[in-house]
Scaffold this active site. Structure first.
Site, mmCIF file in Angstrom:
data_model
loop_
_atom_site.group_PDB
_atom_site.id
_atom_site.type_symbol
_atom_site.label_atom_id
_atom_site.label_comp_id
_atom_site.label_asym_id
_atom_site.label_seq_id
_atom_site.Cartn_x
_atom_site.Cartn_y
_atom_site.Cartn_z
ATOM 1 N N PHE A 125 -13.380 -4.419 1.133
ATOM 2 C CA PHE A 125 -14.511 -3.539 0.138
ATOM 3 C C PHE A 125 -15.906 -3.965 0.604
ATOM 4 O O PHE A 125 -16.798 -3.962 0.021
ATOM 5 C CB PHE A 125 -14.261 -3.928 -1.269
ATOM 6 N N TYR A 128 0.799 -1.174 -0.057
ATOM 7 C CA TYR A 128 0.158 -0.028 0.058
ATOM 8 C C TYR A 128 0.965 1.238 0.058
ATOM 9 O O TYR A 128 1.398 1.721 1.043
ATOM 10 C CB TYR A 128 -0.791 0.199 1.350
#
Length: 294
Positions: free
Chosen positions: A223, A66
């Site tokens: 998500f 990330y």
């Protein structure tokens, strides 16, 4: 109102279980555009991490890909030295190319490199929980990657091993090789099963949740607030209106009520949205609400 547990045990049957509160925080959104580079508002990113821990959140989800390395460095800057009850979960199995694309990085040597990188950037000697992320189009056999994960656990680099983006068959295989502490798959009210994207598959939570529940394995949904594909389904909006809440809050509340083995980690780069998401824990859905949202 339904009674839901406020905490969850990771690796409950091990000699070193980790007890965490059932709302965690996913750090992915703290990066720049395309989940790459520095955040647009670095001070706010640090504030969110500090606010998360101050509010009682003690489970953070991160990855060295990330950014790259951005979220790990932000966590260390904002929170080191860490509270004794803070669990930092990271992922390995992927990396980023300069064009921001995602590729598999899952050979035994690559996984070891990723673990060493996480240890260095997080300023720790052992990672409490690591998910091996299955990437599409990988040529590395799943079993070979898992062997490397368990070898690093034996070496003391990893406390608990988890898996991410797995099919039921992959989860069963991993469980036959060693103790699996957690599963991190895509899951939310608006996206419950495998989603095919231009970059590959995001395996769903509905496919593995029964295995997780039967084996006391927390399922960490990523998500979880995705519902753009289901705008024709207005059930979440109906319940949100009933409780004077946002649709995101009801999505999170639904996860908390759906199973005691779910550990939501909604992420955001906005402190206001973080505080809004956190209030989802105060929404008590009824059995009738859950039946309506089924």
């Amino acid at each position: 109102m339904m009674t839901i547990p406020s905490t969850i045990a990771i690796a409950a049957n091990s000699q070193q279980p980790l007890q965490v509160n059932r709302l965690g925080y996913g750090t992915m959104r703290l990066t720049g555009e395309g989940i790459y580079g520095e955040p647009a508002n670095r001070p706010e990113a640090l504030q969110i991490l500090q606010a998360a821990v101050a509010s009682g959140i003690n489970f953070l989800d991160t990855a060295d890909y990330y950014g790259e390395d951005v979220t790990n460095r932000l966590i260390a800057e904002a929170l080191y030295p860490y509270n004794s009850d803070l669990v930092i979960c990271t992922k390995v199995g992927a990396t980023r190319k300069p064009d921001k694309s995602w590729i598999a990085y899952n050979s035994p040597q690559e996984l070891q490199t990723s673990i060493e990188n996480n240890l260095r950037t997080l300023k720790i000697d052992q990672v409490q929980l690591v998910h091996f992320r299955v990437m599409p189009h990988s040529t590395m056999p799943f079993e070979k990657s898992m062997e490397a994960m368990f070898a690093m656990q034996q070496a003391g680099k990893i406390l608990h091993v988890g898996v991410s983006n797995v099919t039921p068959e992959e989860l069963t295989t991993a469980m036959s090789m060693g103790a699996i502490a957690t599963v991190e798959n895509m899951y939310g009210h608006g996206q419950r099963t495998t989603l095919k994207t231009p970059h590959g598959e995001n395996r769903g939570g509905e496919e593995v949740i029964a295995i997780c529940e039967a084996n006391s394995i927390p399922l960490i949904p990523y998500f979880s607030l995705v519902n753009a594909l289901h705008k024709s389904d207005n059930r979440i909006a109906t319940i949100a209106e009933k409780y004077n809440a946002t649709e995101a809050q009801v999505n999170i509340a639904w996860l908390l009520h759906r199973s005691p083995w779910l550990l939501p980690i909604p992420g955001t780069s906005s402190l206001a949205h973080f505080n809004e998401n956190r209030k989802a824990t105060t929404i008590s859905l009824t059995e009738e609400d859950m039946a309506f949202l089924r």
